[in-house]
Design a protein around this motif. Structure first.
Motif, PDB file in Angstrom:
ATOM      1  N   LEU A  43      -3.344   4.399  -1.022  1.00  0.00           N
ATOM      2  CA  LEU A  43      -2.130   3.638  -0.706  1.00  0.00           C
ATOM      3  C   LEU A  43      -1.485   4.163   0.568  1.00  0.00           C
ATOM      4  CD1 LEU A  43      -0.211   1.443  -1.647  1.00  0.00           C
ATOM      5  CD2 LEU A  43       1.035   3.169  -2.928  1.00  0.00           C
ATOM      6  N   LEU A  45      -2.997   5.630   2.942  1.00  0.00           N
ATOM      7  CA  LEU A  45      -3.836   5.290   4.081  1.00  0.00           C
ATOM      8  C   LEU A  45      -3.678   3.827   4.489  1.00  0.00           C
ATOM      9  CD1 LEU A  45      -7.138   7.210   3.306  1.00  0.00           C
ATOM     10  CD2 LEU A  45      -5.502   7.634   5.139  1.00  0.00           C
ATOM     11  N   VAL A  46      -3.133   3.004   3.600  1.00  0.00           N
ATOM     12  CA  VAL A  46      -2.850   1.620   3.987  1.00  0.00           C
ATOM     13  C   VAL A  46      -1.478   1.532   4.645  1.00  0.00           C
ATOM     14  CG1 VAL A  46      -2.368  -0.684   3.108  1.00  0.00           C
ATOM     15  CG2 VAL A  46      -4.328   0.572   2.265  1.00  0.00           C
ATOM     16  N   VAL A  47      -0.505   2.214   4.039  1.00  0.00           N
ATOM     17  CA  VAL A  47       0.874   2.044   4.506  1.00  0.00           C
ATOM     18  C   VAL A  47       1.092   2.755   5.843  1.00  0.00           C
ATOM     19  CG1 VAL A  47       3.266   2.540   3.961  1.00  0.00           C
ATOM     20  CG2 VAL A  47       1.738   1.695   2.183  1.00  0.00           C
ATOM     21  N   PRO A  49      -0.841   3.479   8.561  1.00  0.00           N
ATOM     22  CA  PRO A  49      -1.194   2.802   9.812  1.00  0.00           C
ATOM     23  C   PRO A  49      -0.282   1.628  10.138  1.00  0.00           C
ATOM     24  CG  PRO A  49      -3.135   3.138   8.468  1.00  0.00           C
ATOM     25  CD  PRO A  49      -1.970   3.493   7.620  1.00  0.00           C
ATOM     26  N   VAL A  50       0.141   0.890   9.102  1.00  0.00           N
ATOM     27  CA  VAL A  50       1.025  -0.253   9.376  1.00  0.00           C
ATOM     28  C   VAL A  50       2.305   0.245  10.025  1.00  0.00           C
ATOM     29  CG1 VAL A  50       2.231  -2.204   8.391  1.00  0.00           C
ATOM     30  CG2 VAL A  50       0.070  -1.493   7.424  1.00  0.00           C
ATOM     31  N   VAL A  51       2.895   1.264   9.399  1.00  0.00           N
ATOM     32  CA  VAL A  51       4.133   1.813   9.943  1.00  0.00           C
ATOM     33  C   VAL A  51       3.876   2.359  11.340  1.00  0.00           C
ATOM     34  CG1 VAL A  51       5.900   3.566   9.610  1.00  0.00           C
ATOM     35  CG2 VAL A  51       4.991   2.324   7.645  1.00  0.00           C
ATOM     36  N   TRP A  52       2.755   3.063  11.480  1.00  0.00           N
ATOM     37  CA  TRP A  52       2.435   3.688  12.762  1.00  0.00           C
ATOM     38  C   TRP A  52       2.284   2.624  13.865  1.00  0.00           C
ATOM     39  CZ3 TRP A  52      -2.192   7.622  13.424  1.00  0.00           C
ATOM     40  CH2 TRP A  52      -2.066   8.260  14.653  1.00  0.00           C
ATOM     41  N   ILE A  53       1.519   1.570  13.567  1.00  0.00           N
ATOM     42  CA  ILE A  53       1.290   0.537  14.585  1.00  0.00           C
ATOM     43  C   ILE A  53       2.608  -0.143  14.949  1.00  0.00           C
ATOM     44  CG2 ILE A  53       0.220  -1.699  15.022  1.00  0.00           C
ATOM     45  CD1 ILE A  53      -2.132  -0.785  13.308  1.00  0.00           C
ATOM     46  N   VAL A  54       3.326  -0.614  13.924  1.00  0.00           N
ATOM     47  CA  VAL A  54       4.551  -1.374  14.217  1.00  0.00           C
ATOM     48  C   VAL A  54       5.576  -0.477  14.907  1.00  0.00           C
ATOM     49  CG1 VAL A  54       6.451  -2.644  13.191  1.00  0.00           C
ATOM     50  CG2 VAL A  54       4.143  -2.990  12.342  1.00  0.00           C
TER      51      VAL A  54
END
Lengths: 310, 426
Positions: A43, A45-47, A49-54
């Protein structure tokens, strides 16, 4: 887990020699925890990258953001994004209309006029088409529409045709699923009232299916918004506002500036790319929120579906 | 968003009732006209009046029978379509082809063929364009790794009657290997992460939190691939190469581990590409698995727990086994997306031509990225041979993704009837 912890030894039995059964239990308890720890890691590892990218895009784009970006057109090395924003809206809107009309009609046909087991070749073609890589479609679009058969040149028409065909399978599928999920009793009621089938379709069947269809169209719009590969060689790119002609006039769009960072290290171009990326993320999140609002509003009105959510 | 696309399973799936057949669209509308003119017509609106039937015809006995409107004298029967029994105006109104009642089903039928036509067009257009290149490049296109457009300034030469610049030599082995390699690494990483996420979302997290995770998955699916490329090119790749360089240099120089050893460079290469692809296919896997998990019947799982299994044991033996075919299908769909991904790969792979990646850190290329990055250069080939070769590449990519997609669907149909999602993950 409940069962295992209930069988844990009583306080008085602490000193007793560890039996094989206890060892077995300990091992099972350990593996149980390990598996769930792995899931938590997944979980994360999913959350992350999203936070990191945005957050990364926001952090790079916001400090240099100025509202003039939205009111001026692009220049040779950066500049504004008005032409790209307008071009993206035209392309996404066009795809929603063309792809939406064709996809919804195809979906209605598959759901209403084709039995579940039939229409295999239509469904198969739709499924295969959804798996065709977008660059292959863009390449064929370039060969056939831009230079070959039609000689439209780099143009809005070529971009719209390629992107519409790209999204039609998604709209068709979601329309078909949405219509098939309308309870049969609705149709029986409509028939019992003596409605013509076309009228029943419009007034009784399509209405509860509408949220699902709308979500499909929104997904299609998100795809059209984010595509680059098929647009590079159909719409190409233009530093000026889109002209009011379908052919022989390149169009700008928001994903193009983002791709340009690989060709240059100029700070002005990189800044331009980050601004475009910021706009793209905002638009994508906007579309997602709209779709979620649609879905949640309809789920509130459809209590029989809530058993599925747990 | 995914929930609405995934799965055709459910209550509403029963075959449509026959009452909605396209053939019977105009019945109720025509009924009032008969009531005005003929009392019996109201009982059997589609059938002709008895006096106008040939004596002894099959229809005349059926007109007043209990079969009613759907008797043998139905729409296809004599006079059914605007026959003499119907007043002229009414007949024109009922039978006109442009009435929405009759037109729309046909329009929809025609429109439903557009994907088929488009697919056929794509295949034919690619084949026509690529056939000369296929003949010239021959089988070594699949066994060599070389990309040489030839000498544009020398006069054209001709092989098998196909003109091309002298020295033009193409082999796509490195591209095919790169495509398959990066996609499979991505899939191997994405399956456990996606399934793990779905498990914890469905089994442990409260509704509100799992909605939040769903939102994250949708954002991940919705982020355009160029933004993944931008992030991978300027942020993630450099970060990765900087932080993993010490480890990479310490890995021993033995046969298998050698693949992970070496200078990490600027962060563009096989590892970065695979990780970015992992992120891009995660939403498909996680969201599909989540939706499949929600369909697992609760009593089955409760039975496993009642037998004394731990959560993870019941998960492994019951839940995951229940949804296995769906997860396999979603994995292969994810693989299909990874194989065809273009822009992100073109930005983070370091697009290099002519060799396969010796280590996980080295630059590589995929078919899709090669097409998008080589097209500009291919235009400079006056003979058009480079463009034809790219069409051949596109056919190879099309074939690979086709095998993946059809394989997924056949696999799933064989194992069970689980419906597969369509989607680039959103």
């Amino acid at each position: 887990m409940v069962v295992v912890s209930a069988s844990a030894e009583a306080p008085g039995a602490r000193r007793a020699p560890v039996t094989a059964a206890q060892l077995h239990l300990t091992r099972r308890r350990f593996w149980n925890r390990a598996v769930w720890a792995g899931c938590v890691l997944a979980l994360a590892l999913v959350v992350t990258p999203v936070v990191w990218i945005v957050a990364g895009i926001l952090a790079k784009a916001l400090p240099h953001w100025h509202w003039g970006t939205l009111t001026t057109t692009s220049t040779a090395n950066g500049g504004g994004l008005l032409n790209a924003v307008v071009g993206t809206f035209v392309i996404v809107g066009g795809v929603a209309v063309i792809g939406g009309a064709i996809g919804i009609c195809g979906g209605i046909h598959l759901a209403e006029y084709t039995a579940e087991g039939k229409g295999g070749i239509l469904r198969g073609a739709s499924e295969v088409l959804s798996g065709v890589p977008s660059i292959v479609m863009g390449y064929v679009g370039y060969l056939a529409l831009v230079v070959g058969l039609f000689k439209w040149g780099f143009s809005l028409a070529a971009a719209l045709v390629v992107l519409s065909i790209l999204v039609i399978p998604y709209i068709t599928k979601s329309t078909e699923v949405a219509i098939r999920n309308v309870p049969t009793a609705y149709r029986e009621g409509a028939e019992a009232l003596g409605m013509r089938s076309g009228y029943a379709l419009r007034k009784v069947v399509l209405r509860p299916a509408l949220p699902g269809i709308a979500t499909g169209v929104i997904v299609a719009m998100a795809i059209a918004l984010g595509e680059t590969a098929p647009l590079l060689y159909t719409a190409e790119w233009s530093n000026t506002l889109p002209k009011a002609q379908l052919t022989h006039s390149p169009v700008g769009y928001l994903t193009y500036p983002v791709y340009q960072v690989v060709n240059t290290t100029q700070p002005s171009v990189v800044q331009w790319a980050y601004s475009a990326a910021l706009l793209l993320i905002v638009l994508v999140i906007l579309l997602i929120v709209v779709a979620r609002v649609i879905v949640s509003r309809t789920q509130r009105h459809a209590p029989e579906r809530q058993h599925a959510a747990r | 968003m995914t929930r609405t696309i995934v799965g055709t399973g459910g209550r509403g799936d029963s075959p449509l009732p026959p009452v909605l057949d396209a053939d019977e669209t105009d019945e109720p509308e025509s009924a009032p006209a008969f009531i005005e003119s003929d009392r019996f017509g109201a009982l059997a609106p589609e059938a002709p009046r008895p006096e106008e039937l040939p004596p002894g015809s099959a229809a005349s006995s059926a007109v007043f029978g209990p079969g009613g409107p759907r008797g043998p004298g139905g729409p296809e029967g004599p006079g059914g379509e605007g026959g003499p029994a119907v007043p002229a105006g009414e007949g024109a109104r009922r039978g006109a082809w442009w009435r929405a009642e009759r037109l729309m089903p046909r329009v929809m039928h025609g429109v439903a063929f557009i994907p088929l036509v488009a697919l056929a067009f794509i295949v034919v257009a690619l084949l026509i364009k690529a056939l000369p290149a296929i003949r010239v490049n021959g089988f070594k296109f699949f066994t060599t790794s070389v990309w040489n457009q030839g000498n544009f300034y020398a006069p054209l030469t001709s092989t098998h009657g196909v003109p091309h610049p002298p020295g033009a030599d193409y082999g796509a082995l490195d591209l095919i290997v790169g495509t398959v390699e990066s996609s499979f690494i991505a899939l191997a990483l994405a399956i456990p992460i996606g399934v793990g996420t779905a498990l914890i979302v469905v089994e442990k997290l409260p509704q509100r939190l799992s909605n939040g995770v769903g939102f994250f998955l949708e954002v991940l699916a919705g982020i355009p691939s160029v933004i993944f490329g931008l992030w991978g090119y300027l942020t993630f790749g450099p970060w990765l190469s900087h932080h993993l360089a010490p480890i990479a240099n310490r890995i021993p120089d033995v046969p298998v581990l050698r693949f992970f050893r070496g200078p990490t460079g600027g962060g563009q290469g096989l590892l970065t590409t695979s990780l970015i692809l992992t992120l891009m296919i995660l939403p498909i896997l996680a969201a599909t698995t989540r939706d499949l998990l929600r369909q697992v019947p609760r009593p089955t799982v409760e039975g496993a727990v009642a037998l004394g299994m731990t959560d993870s044991e019941s998960m492994r033996t019951v839940t995951l086994r229940w949804i296995r075919s769906g997860v396999i299908g979603a994995s292969v769909l994810g693989l299909g997306r990874a194989l065809g991904e273009t822009m992100a790969v073109a930005m983070v792979s370091g697009v290099i031509l002519g060799r396969t990646a010796p280590t996980i850190w080295s630059s590589m290329n995929t078919i899709a990225a090669a097409i998008v990055t080589q097209l500009d250069a291919a235009f400079t080939d006056a003979s058009g041979f480079a463009v034809r070769t790219l069409a051949e590449l596109a056919i190879v990519l099309f074939a690979i993704t086709l095998v993946a997609n059809i394989g997924a669907r056949m696999l799933v149909r064989k194992v069970s009837g689980t419906a597969l999602p369509v989607g680039r993950g959103v």
